[in-house]
Design a protein around this motif. Structure first.
Motif, PDB file in Angstrom:
ATOM      1  N   ASP A  91       0.848  -1.187   0.000  1.00  0.00           N
ATOM      2  CA  ASP A  91       0.000   0.000   0.000  1.00  0.00           C
ATOM      3  C   ASP A  91       0.894   1.251   0.000  1.00  0.00           C
ATOM      4  O   ASP A  91       1.587   1.538   0.982  1.00  0.00           O
ATOM      5  CB  ASP A  91      -0.897  -0.025   1.239  1.00  0.00           C
ATOM      6  CG  ASP A  91      -1.931   1.085   1.237  1.00  0.00           C
ATOM      7  OD1 ASP A  91      -1.573   2.231   0.878  1.00  0.00           O
ATOM      8  OD2 ASP A  91      -3.086   0.825   1.601  1.00  0.00           O
ATOM      9  N   SER A  92       0.887   2.008  -1.095  1.00  0.00           N
ATOM     10  CA  SER A  92       1.771   3.173  -1.212  1.00  0.00           C
ATOM     11  C   SER A  92       1.419   4.267  -0.213  1.00  0.00           C
ATOM     12  O   SER A  92       2.318   4.954   0.308  1.00  0.00           O
ATOM     13  CB  SER A  92       1.722   3.732  -2.635  1.00  0.00           C
ATOM     14  OG  SER A  92       0.408   4.097  -3.001  1.00  0.00           O
ATOM     15  N   ALA A  93       0.122   4.435   0.069  1.00  0.00           N
ATOM     16  CA  ALA A  93      -0.281   5.457   1.042  1.00  0.00           C
ATOM     17  C   ALA A  93       0.244   5.104   2.432  1.00  0.00           C
ATOM     18  O   ALA A  93       0.699   5.979   3.186  1.00  0.00           O
ATOM     19  CB  ALA A  93      -1.802   5.579   1.065  1.00  0.00           C
ATOM     20  N   ARG A  94       0.201   3.818   2.758  1.00  0.00           N
ATOM     21  CA  ARG A  94       0.711   3.375   4.056  1.00  0.00           C
ATOM     22  C   ARG A  94       2.224   3.589   4.128  1.00  0.00           C
ATOM     23  O   ARG A  94       2.765   4.036   5.155  1.00  0.00           O
ATOM     24  CB  ARG A  94       0.377   1.896   4.271  1.00  0.00           C
ATOM     25  CG  ARG A  94       0.831   1.347   5.623  1.00  0.00           C
ATOM     26  CD  ARG A  94       0.561  -0.144   5.726  1.00  0.00           C
ATOM     27  NE  ARG A  94      -0.842  -0.413   5.514  1.00  0.00           N
ATOM     28  CZ  ARG A  94      -1.329  -1.444   4.841  1.00  0.00           C
ATOM     29  NH1 ARG A  94      -0.491  -2.321   4.298  1.00  0.00           N
ATOM     30  NH2 ARG A  94      -2.618  -1.621   4.711  1.00  0.00           N
ATOM     31  N   CYS A  95       2.906   3.298   3.034  1.00  0.00           N
ATOM     32  CA  CYS A  95       4.365   3.484   3.003  1.00  0.00           C
ATOM     33  C   CYS A  95       4.739   4.951   3.201  1.00  0.00           C
ATOM     34  O   CYS A  95       5.742   5.262   3.852  1.00  0.00           O
ATOM     35  CB  CYS A  95       4.934   2.962   1.682  1.00  0.00           C
ATOM     36  SG  CYS A  95       4.947   1.159   1.561  1.00  0.00           S
ATOM     37  N   LEU A  96       3.935   5.851   2.657  1.00  0.00           N
ATOM     38  CA  LEU A  96       4.172   7.287   2.856  1.00  0.00           C
ATOM     39  C   LEU A  96       3.954   7.678   4.312  1.00  0.00           C
ATOM     40  O   LEU A  96       4.711   8.475   4.877  1.00  0.00           O
ATOM     41  CB  LEU A  96       3.267   8.115   1.946  1.00  0.00           C
ATOM     42  CG  LEU A  96       3.755   8.344   0.519  1.00  0.00           C
ATOM     43  CD1 LEU A  96       2.686   9.068  -0.287  1.00  0.00           C
ATOM     44  CD2 LEU A  96       5.058   9.137   0.508  1.00  0.00           C
ATOM     45  N   GLU A  97       2.926   7.121   4.937  1.00  0.00           N
ATOM     46  CA  GLU A  97       2.677   7.391   6.357  1.00  0.00           C
ATOM     47  C   GLU A  97       3.856   6.925   7.196  1.00  0.00           C
ATOM     48  O   GLU A  97       4.288   7.610   8.131  1.00  0.00           O
ATOM     49  CB  GLU A  97       1.398   6.673   6.814  1.00  0.00           C
ATOM     50  CG  GLU A  97       0.105   7.327   6.354  1.00  0.00           C
ATOM     51  CD  GLU A  97      -1.108   6.641   6.957  1.00  0.00           C
ATOM     52  OE1 GLU A  97      -0.937   5.784   7.851  1.00  0.00           O
ATOM     53  OE2 GLU A  97      -2.236   6.946   6.529  1.00  0.00           O
ATOM     54  N   ILE A  98       4.371   5.752   6.860  1.00  0.00           N
ATOM     55  CA  ILE A  98       5.523   5.218   7.587  1.00  0.00           C
ATOM     56  C   ILE A  98       6.726   6.143   7.414  1.00  0.00           C
ATOM     57  O   ILE A  98       7.445   6.444   8.370  1.00  0.00           O
ATOM     58  CB  ILE A  98       5.850   3.791   7.097  1.00  0.00           C
ATOM     59  CG1 ILE A  98       4.732   2.817   7.518  1.00  0.00           C
ATOM     60  CG2 ILE A  98       7.200   3.316   7.640  1.00  0.00           C
ATOM     61  CD1 ILE A  98       4.859   1.427   6.912  1.00  0.00           C
ATOM     62  N   LEU A  99       6.936   6.610   6.194  1.00  0.00           N
ATOM     63  CA  LEU A  99       8.066   7.490   5.917  1.00  0.00           C
ATOM     64  C   LEU A  99       8.006   8.765   6.753  1.00  0.00           C
ATOM     65  O   LEU A  99       9.033   9.245   7.247  1.00  0.00           O
ATOM     66  CB  LEU A  99       8.096   7.856   4.425  1.00  0.00           C
ATOM     67  CG  LEU A  99       9.154   8.879   3.993  1.00  0.00           C
ATOM     68  CD1 LEU A  99      10.556   8.326   4.201  1.00  0.00           C
ATOM     69  CD2 LEU A  99       8.939   9.284   2.543  1.00  0.00           C
ATOM     70  N   HIS A 100       6.824   9.312   6.913  1.00  0.00           N
ATOM     71  CA  HIS A 100       6.669  10.595   7.596  1.00  0.00           C
ATOM     72  C   HIS A 100       6.598  10.474   9.116  1.00  0.00           C
ATOM     73  O   HIS A 100       6.478  11.485   9.808  1.00  0.00           O
ATOM     74  CB  HIS A 100       5.425  11.314   7.063  1.00  0.00           C
ATOM     75  CG  HIS A 100       5.560  11.711   5.623  1.00  0.00           C
ATOM     76  ND1 HIS A 100       4.513  11.653   4.736  1.00  0.00           N
ATOM     77  CD2 HIS A 100       6.630  12.142   4.920  1.00  0.00           C
ATOM     78  CE1 HIS A 100       4.935  12.055   3.549  1.00  0.00           C
ATOM     79  NE2 HIS A 100       6.216  12.348   3.634  1.00  0.00           N
ATOM     80  N   ASP A 101       6.669   9.250   9.618  1.00  0.00           N
ATOM     81  CA  ASP A 101       6.699   9.035  11.060  1.00  0.00           C
ATOM     82  C   ASP A 101       8.093   8.532  11.440  1.00  0.00           C
ATOM     83  O   ASP A 101       8.503   7.452  11.002  1.00  0.00           O
ATOM     84  CB  ASP A 101       5.648   7.997  11.473  1.00  0.00           C
ATOM     85  CG  ASP A 101       5.594   7.799  12.980  1.00  0.00           C
ATOM     86  OD1 ASP A 101       6.530   7.168  13.521  1.00  0.00           O
ATOM     87  OD2 ASP A 101       4.633   8.260  13.615  1.00  0.00           O
TER      88      ASP A 101
END
Length: 440
Positions: free
Chosen positions: A100-110
């Motif tokens: 899930d690309s959206a989830r990966c972005l959330e992970i990146l920003h945390d």
């Protein structure tokens, strides 16, 4: 009533944190046993104690606990357990977690989650592949991503994927140890911006011979580095980096194209010696490139110096000419070539450049007044000028010899502007008389 994950978190907090020193020993003991380690990394509450601390606010053993787990063969399972407790939809597998690309972005920003995802070789590879628009299922880990030209081209072009790379030691190490990955990064303005913008990543690159070789071979990468003062200072102060720069005609040319870069290198004696000591092959091709010629047409500086076409192009290009007169290697080739010597001797522009060469040196008599016949240099060189401090009868008796040919030296400064191929000698009287020349 507390949920099990909260109870486990509380239990492991007491185990690891009540006594900081004993807590580290306890985790080390757990990880030394396969059965205990597998049970621990499957416990969401337990791994949260180790992986869940804020990077900016660690307690006394947080970093040591994290380092132990990150260095263990169980880190990927621990990261999956930790993130799976946050994203239940991805808890089934790593492919499910990172598809899930959206989830990966959330992970990146945390910062906490991105640290966990980037710690494991498998998780880092699948996470970064998705951030780069690739299928995480196609890659077994970060080594596979770094070895794939397709994947690394996508990673290097992606700001988000590169942000993940430069912030995680596991990913960064995989990139730095893969020639495929290094070539992709060096060819990308986006990737180089990410490296330059991260002090840790920049230092890793600047101290890696393979990484700096890739950077030095890329005009894109070198231009980006030179455009950033802090980044170029890092390169200038790194022996590894400067050796790479001096070994690449592309890098040498890019440095000489920037007056600011040249001054930065000059300010560091070791770096300047490395740059100006570049081989004949490197300097020849760099000079040709700077002069608008095809570097492939010239094997080395000897070939350049023996070509009237090349010398005319160099003399007609201020940047190329300054590069040549700044390089001991280049000037040796010039002094050895009748073609080059003639071209320079017949050019006021070239002579002016030589008078400003950083290679020039001035020798002052300095041993008291009295007649002295001194050999200044045995070997090749270029005599810029002589200064005779005397007047009257003494002036008429002073002379300099180039390759044994004597010329009278009047009082005051005489601008000579001639090459010598075997020796420079002078006959003088005043202690303040001097001669300025370039040894070649």
């Amino acid at each position: 009533m507390l949920k099990k994950i909260q109870q486990d978190f509380s239990y492991y907090s007491h185990e690891f944190k009540d006594n900081y020193r004993k807590g580290v020993h306890r985790l080390r003991t757990i990880l030394a046993s396969r059965a205990q380690a597998q049970a621990f990394v499957s416990n969401a509450g337990g791994v949260a104690v180790v992986l869940g601390y804020e990077p900016e606010t660690p307690d006394k053993n947080a970093q040591e606990l994290y380092a132990l787990l990150a260095a263990s063969p169980y880190i990927d399972d621990a990261a999956q357990t930790f993130l799976g407790s946050i994203y239940e939809a991805g808890a089934e597998s790593q492919d499910a977690m990172y598809s899930d690309s959206a989830r990966c972005l959330e992970i990146l920003h945390d910062p906490v989650m991105s640290r966990a995802a980037g710690a494991g070789t498998v998780s880092a590879g699948k996470w970064i592949a998705t951030l780069a628009g690739q299928s995480c299922a196609a890659y077994t880990g970060i080594a596979a991503v770094a070895a794939s030209e397709t994947a690394m081209t996508a990673v290097a072009a992606s700001e988000t994927a590169m942000a993940a790379v430069v912030c995680n030691a596991t990913a960064l190490n995989a990139v730095v140890t893969s020639q495929v990955a290094l070539n992709a990064v060096a060819a990308s303005e986006t990737a180089m911006a990410a490296v330059i913008g991260n002090a840790t990543a920049l230092n890793v690159v600047a101290t890696s011979q393979a990484a700096m070789n890739a950077v030095a071979a890329s005009e894109t990468a070198m231009t980006a580095v030179i455009a950033n003062t802090a980044a170029f200072n890092t390169v200038v102060t790194s022996h590894v980096a400067m050796n790479a720069v001096a070994s690449s005609y592309v890098a040498v040319a890019v440095v000489y194209e920037s007056a600011v870069a040249v001054e930065a290198v000059k300010a560091n004696e070791t770096a300047w010696a490395t740059l100006t000591g570049a081989t004949s092959a490197v300097m020849g091709k760099a000079a040709a490139k700077l002069a608008g010629l095809n570097p492939a047409d010239y094997a080395d500086m000897t070939a350049v110096a023996s070509s009237s076409t090349a010398m005319a192009a160099i003399i007609g290009n201020a940047t190329a000419l300054n590069a040549v007169v700044s390089s001991q290697t280049a000037m040796a080739a010039v002094a050895s070539s009748n073609t080059a010597r003639t071209a320079i001797t017949n050019s006021a522009t070239a002579k002016n450049a030589l008078t400003s060469s950083p290679l020039k040196t001035t020798v002052t008599k300095g041993n008291g007044n009295g007649w002295e016949n001194r050999t200044i240099r045995n070997g090749m060189g270029y005599l810029i000028s002589c200064f005779n401090a005397n007047s009257g009868g003494e002036a008429g008796s002073t002379w300099y010899k180039l390759d044994g040919a004597q010329t009278s030296q009047p009082a005051g400064t005489t601008n000579v502007g001639k090459f010598f191929t075997s020796s420079l000698a002078i006959y003088w009287w005043s202690s303040t008389s001097s001669v300025t020349y370039i040894p070649c």
